[in-house]
Design a protein around this motif. Structure first.
Motif, short mmCIF file in Angstrom:
data_model
loop_
_atom_site.label_atom_id
_atom_site.label_comp_id
_atom_site.label_asym_id
_atom_site.label_seq_id
_atom_site.Cartn_x
_atom_site.Cartn_y
_atom_site.Cartn_z
N UNK A 1 0.75 -1.15 0.16
CA UNK A 1 -0.05 -0.01 -0.09
C UNK A 1 0.85 1.33 -0.08
N UNK A 2 1.84 1.36 0.96
CA UNK A 2 2.73 2.52 1.12
C UNK A 2 3.51 2.56 -0.47
N UNK A 3 4.02 1.27 -0.78
CA UNK A 3 4.88 1.51 -2.02
C UNK A 3 4.06 2.12 -3.47
N UNK B 1 6.15 5.06 -4.22
CA UNK B 1 7.05 4.77 -5.34
C UNK B 1 6.55 5.06 -6.92
N UNK B 2 5.24 5.01 -7.15
CA UNK B 2 4.68 5.27 -8.27
C UNK B 2 4.99 6.81 -8.68
N UNK B 3 4.44 7.64 -7.77
CA UNK B 3 4.69 9.11 -8.34
C UNK B 3 6.10 9.23 -7.99
N UNK C 1 11.08 11.19 0.18
CA UNK C 1 10.90 10.26 -0.41
C UNK C 1 11.89 9.17 -0.13
N UNK C 2 13.28 9.49 -0.06
CA UNK C 2 14.33 8.66 0.06
C UNK C 2 14.29 7.95 1.72
N UNK C 3 13.75 9.12 2.54
CA UNK C 3 13.51 8.69 3.91
C UNK C 3 12.51 7.72 3.99
N UNK C 4 11.47 7.68 3.31
CA UNK C 4 10.40 6.59 3.43
C UNK C 4 11.11 5.22 2.79
N UNK C 5 11.71 5.25 1.82
CA UNK C 5 12.24 4.04 1.32
C UNK C 5 13.49 3.24 2.26
#
Length: 263
Positions: A102-104, A108-110, A163-167
């Protein structure tokens, strides 16, 4: 039949690893009731002796059983059966698979779309070199490490540190999921093709193509995971799989010994 040469359903035949053969044997034994809920599995030493496999191969299979929700490992006590059927939503590290997906999908799509618009020549060079290494890599552990680096690099190319922090936060879970899918779903080559499509979209600066390529990649991850956990028309493996697991391992060890001698 030697499982190392067996094929899975689908358009692209693939070899089945010794670990997968052991996992199928143990999973089948649990689903048949040979090991009932509450039962303790034999010790690692005993299972290695019975199946004639190495301890690393066995431990990978035991970890997969636990990921599927079939067993739980208790320090100093052993591995116990907690379910006679795999859970629909396995856990990877601290996160359930459904939560990860769900998070990805929402991140990651946008992110891929932004990366297509904001990437630099250095980003493209880094991604292409990383992908070339992944396409040559045959070791699962090394490939999985590069897989997480690939997704971090796409996030970096989006030029938004959040974004990088989430990954980064889900990196360990992504690695665990990637290893699981590659060992049991034969995902490596398909993932490489999907990653290549993402990079090509970034090269073309196509926001739409990048988002669609990432969406397709995540959809294939979800489909493979579902197939592993809830295979259609599954037939419980017979006891002969213990022998087949041994044959798969012996075949692998013979190949390694030959390569060692040749080198």
């Amino acid at each position: 039949m030697n499982l190392s040469d067996s094929q899975t359903a689908g358009p692209v035949p693939r070899r089945v690893s010794a670990m997968e053969a052991v996992l199928n044997h143990l999973r089948g034994a649990i689903e048949r009731g040979d090991y009932a809920v509450g039962d303790k599995l034999p010790s690692e030493a005993e299972l290695c002796r019975r199946l004639e496999v190495s301890r690393p191969v066995l431990r990978e299979a035991l970890r997969a059983l636990q990921t599927m929700g079939l067993t739980v490992s208790r320090t100093g006590k052993g591995t116990f059966v907690v379910s006679d059927g795999a859970v629909a939503d396995p856990t990877f590290g601290d996160y359930a698979a459904s939560d990860l997906l769900e998070v990805r999908r929402h991140v990651e799509i946008p992110v891929a779309g932004y990366a297509a618009l904001r990437r630099t020549p250095e980003d493209l060079d880094h991604l292409n070199r990383l992908l070339e290494r992944m396409e040559r890599e045959t070791d699962t552990t090394a490939w999985v490490a590069m897989d997480t680096l690939f997704h971090l690099a796409v996030a970096q190319a989006a030029r938004n540190p959040v974004f990088r922090r989430v990954i980064e936060e889900i990196r360990d879970a992504l690695a665990r999921q990637s290893a699981f899918l590659n060992e049991l779903g034969g995902r490596r080559e398909q993932s490489n093709r999907e990653h290549r499509a993402i990079v090509e979209a970034l090269v073309d600066s196509s926001e739409q193509d990048a988002a669609e390529a990432m969406a397709h990649h995540l959809a294939r991850v979800e489909t493979t995971l579902t197939t592993i956990v809830r295979p259609a028309h599954r037939t419980a493996p017979s006891r002969t799989e213990a022998t087949e697991a041994t044959e798969a391992t012996q075949n692998s060890e013979t190949t390694q010994n030959t390569e060692s001698t040749e080198s």
